[in-house]
Design a protein around this motif. Structure first.
Motif, short mmCIF file in Angstrom:
data_model
loop_
_atom_site.label_atom_id
_atom_site.label_comp_id
_atom_site.label_asym_id
_atom_site.label_seq_id
_atom_site.Cartn_x
_atom_site.Cartn_y
_atom_site.Cartn_z
N ASP A 193 29.96 55.55 -68.72
CA ASP A 193 30.91 54.68 -68.14
C ASP A 193 31.92 55.20 -67.54
O ASP A 193 32.66 54.68 -66.76
N ASP A 194 32.32 56.39 -68.08
CA ASP A 194 33.54 57.15 -67.46
C ASP A 194 33.54 57.41 -66.05
O ASP A 194 34.55 57.33 -65.12
N LEU A 195 32.25 58.02 -65.72
CA LEU A 195 31.94 58.37 -64.26
C LEU A 195 31.97 57.13 -63.72
O LEU A 195 32.52 57.18 -62.40
N ARG A 196 31.47 55.99 -64.00
CA ARG A 196 31.10 54.64 -63.00
C ARG A 196 32.67 54.32 -62.85
O ARG A 196 33.05 53.77 -61.73
N ARG A 197 33.51 54.47 -64.14
CA ARG A 197 34.66 53.89 -63.74
C ARG A 197 35.65 54.63 -62.98
O ARG A 197 36.71 53.94 -61.96
N ARG A 198 35.70 55.99 -63.08
CA ARG A 198 36.18 56.82 -62.18
C ARG A 198 35.83 56.34 -60.71
O ARG A 198 36.76 56.53 -59.55
N LEU A 199 34.39 56.30 -60.52
CA LEU A 199 33.90 56.10 -59.14
C LEU A 199 34.32 54.67 -58.48
O LEU A 199 34.92 54.55 -57.17
N GLY A 200 34.37 53.74 -59.47
CA GLY A 200 35.01 52.39 -59.23
C GLY A 200 36.56 52.42 -58.74
O GLY A 200 37.15 51.88 -57.81
N ARG A 201 37.29 53.34 -59.38
CA ARG A 201 38.68 53.37 -59.20
C ARG A 201 38.85 54.15 -57.82
O ARG A 201 39.61 53.68 -56.83
N HIS A 202 38.20 55.13 -57.44
CA HIS A 202 38.01 55.77 -56.15
C HIS A 202 37.95 54.75 -55.19
O HIS A 202 38.50 54.77 -54.08
N ARG A 203 36.72 54.22 -55.20
CA ARG A 203 36.32 53.22 -54.22
C ARG A 203 37.43 51.99 -53.95
O ARG A 203 37.76 51.70 -53.07
N PHE A 204 38.04 51.63 -54.91
CA PHE A 204 39.20 50.64 -54.95
C PHE A 204 40.12 51.36 -54.13
O PHE A 204 40.56 50.45 -53.09
N TRP A 205 40.62 52.43 -54.29
CA TRP A 205 41.85 52.98 -53.56
C TRP A 205 41.31 53.14 -52.10
O TRP A 205 42.32 52.94 -51.10
N VAL A 206 40.04 53.43 -51.69
CA VAL A 206 39.61 53.67 -50.31
C VAL A 206 39.76 52.22 -49.82
O VAL A 206 39.67 52.24 -48.67
N GLN A 207 39.29 51.33 -50.58
CA GLN A 207 39.03 49.66 -49.97
C GLN A 207 40.62 49.62 -49.56
O GLN A 207 41.01 48.61 -48.71
N LEU A 208 41.74 49.69 -50.60
CA LEU A 208 42.89 49.55 -50.36
C LEU A 208 43.49 50.26 -49.15
O LEU A 208 44.19 49.55 -48.19
N ILE A 209 43.21 51.27 -49.09
CA ILE A 209 43.75 52.23 -47.92
C ILE A 209 43.17 51.59 -46.59
O ILE A 209 43.59 51.66 -45.54
N GLY A 210 41.78 51.29 -46.58
CA GLY A 210 40.99 50.58 -45.25
C GLY A 210 41.70 49.49 -45.00
O GLY A 210 41.88 49.18 -43.63
N MET A 211 41.88 48.65 -45.97
CA MET A 211 42.49 46.97 -45.74
C MET A 211 43.83 47.22 -44.96
O MET A 211 44.27 46.68 -43.59
N LEU A 212 44.60 48.38 -45.39
CA LEU A 212 46.13 48.50 -44.80
C LEU A 212 45.77 49.26 -43.47
O LEU A 212 46.65 48.74 -42.61
N SER A 213 44.74 50.15 -43.18
CA SER A 213 44.67 50.71 -42.03
C SER A 213 44.14 49.69 -40.91
O SER A 213 44.60 49.84 -39.94
N ILE A 214 43.33 48.90 -41.69
CA ILE A 214 42.64 47.87 -40.48
C ILE A 214 44.10 46.95 -40.15
O ILE A 214 44.14 46.53 -38.88
N PHE A 215 44.74 46.46 -41.11
CA PHE A 215 45.88 45.62 -40.92
C PHE A 215 46.87 46.35 -39.81
O PHE A 215 47.14 45.67 -38.77
N VAL A 216 47.27 47.49 -40.22
CA VAL A 216 48.21 48.36 -39.16
C VAL A 216 47.70 48.39 -37.88
O VAL A 216 48.09 48.16 -36.82
N THR A 217 46.23 48.85 -37.66
CA THR A 217 45.63 48.93 -36.66
C THR A 217 45.51 47.86 -35.94
O THR A 217 45.92 48.04 -34.49
N SER A 218 45.19 46.64 -36.37
CA SER A 218 45.20 45.41 -35.56
C SER A 218 46.49 44.93 -35.03
O SER A 218 46.70 44.64 -34.01
N LEU A 219 47.77 45.24 -35.92
CA LEU A 219 49.34 44.96 -35.36
C LEU A 219 49.35 45.94 -34.11
O LEU A 219 49.96 45.25 -33.28
N TRP A 220 49.11 46.97 -34.29
CA TRP A 220 49.60 47.97 -33.13
C TRP A 220 48.36 47.59 -31.94
O TRP A 220 49.25 47.85 -30.88
#
Length: 174
Positions: free
Chosen positions: A135-162
Motif C-alpha cells: 500500500d505504501d508503494l502504491r500510495r507513493r506512486l499515486g502521489r508522484h503521478r498526481f504531481w506529474v499530472q498537475l505539472i502537465g496540466m499547468l504546462s499544457i495551459f501555459v503552452t497553449s496561452l503562449w
C-alpha cells in the motif's frame, strides 16, 4: 511554383500553429503520466486489484527502475544538471530573447519535463530509503503521478496561452 513551396504555404511550419507540435505535447504528457518511474500505471492498478504475483511484479519493477534512476543520478547527476542548465539557458536565450519560436516550443516541453525528472529521482530516493512495498508503494506512486499530472496540466495551459499569443501576434489581424 514547386511542390515544397506549395506544401509550406499549405501547412504552416511554425511550431505553435503546427498540429504535430500539439500532438507531440499531448503524447509527451500522457506518456509521463502513464509511466510512473518507468512502471506502467496499469501495473499499479492491477497490483491493487489482484494482489499476489501482480503485487510482487510491481515491487520488482519499481525496485529495478528506482535502482536504475538512482544509479544514473549518482554516477552522472552533476553532469546531467550542468547539461540541463546549459540546454535550458540556450533555449531561453534563443526563444525569449531572440524570438526563435522553435526554441520557445522546445523549452515549453522540456522545462516542465526536467522538473518531472527531478521529481522522479526524489521519489526513487524516498522509495528506496523507506523500503516501500504494498500500500505504501502504491500510495507513493499515486502521489508522484498526481504531481506529474498537475505539472502537465499547468504546462499544457501555459503552452497553449503562449502559443495563442504567438499566433495572434504574428497574424495579419494582430
Amino acid at each position: 511554383m514547386d511542390l515544397s513551396q506549395t506544401v509550406f504555404e499549405l501547412i504552416d511550419m511554425r511550431s505553435f500553429s503546427n498540429l504535430w507540435y500539439w500532438i507531440a505535447l499531448a503524447v509527451a504528457w500522457s506518456s509521463a503520466s502513464h509511466w510512473v518511474l518507468g512502471v506502467p500505471w496499469d501495473t499499479v492498478l492491477r497490483a491493487r486489484r489482484v494482489g499476489g504475483q501482480s503485487e510482487q511484479d510491481l515491487t520488482d519493477l519499481v525496485r529495478i527502475n528506482s535502482n536504475r534512476i538512482l544509479h544514473i543520478a549518482d554516477v552522472s547527476g552533476v553532469w546531467l544538471i550542468l547539461l540541463s542548465f546549459f540546454v535550458h539557458t540556450l533555449l531561453i536565450g534563443l526563444g525569449f530573447f531572440y524570438a526563435v519560436e522553435f526554441a520557445q516550443a522546445v523549452f515549453l516541453i522540456l522545462g516542465p519535463m526536467t522538473l518531472v525528472g527531478a521529481m522522479s529521482v526524489r521519489t526513487a530516493r524516498i522509495i528506496q530509503a523507506e523500503s516501500c512495498v504494498g500500500d505504501d508503494l502504491r500510495r507513493r506512486l499515486g502521489r508522484h503521478r498526481f504531481w506529474v499530472q498537475l505539472i502537465g496540466m499547468l504546462s499544457i495551459f501555459v503552452t497553449s496561452l503562449w502559443g495563442m499569443y504567438q499566433n495572434f501576434s504574428i497574424s495579419p489581424l494582430g
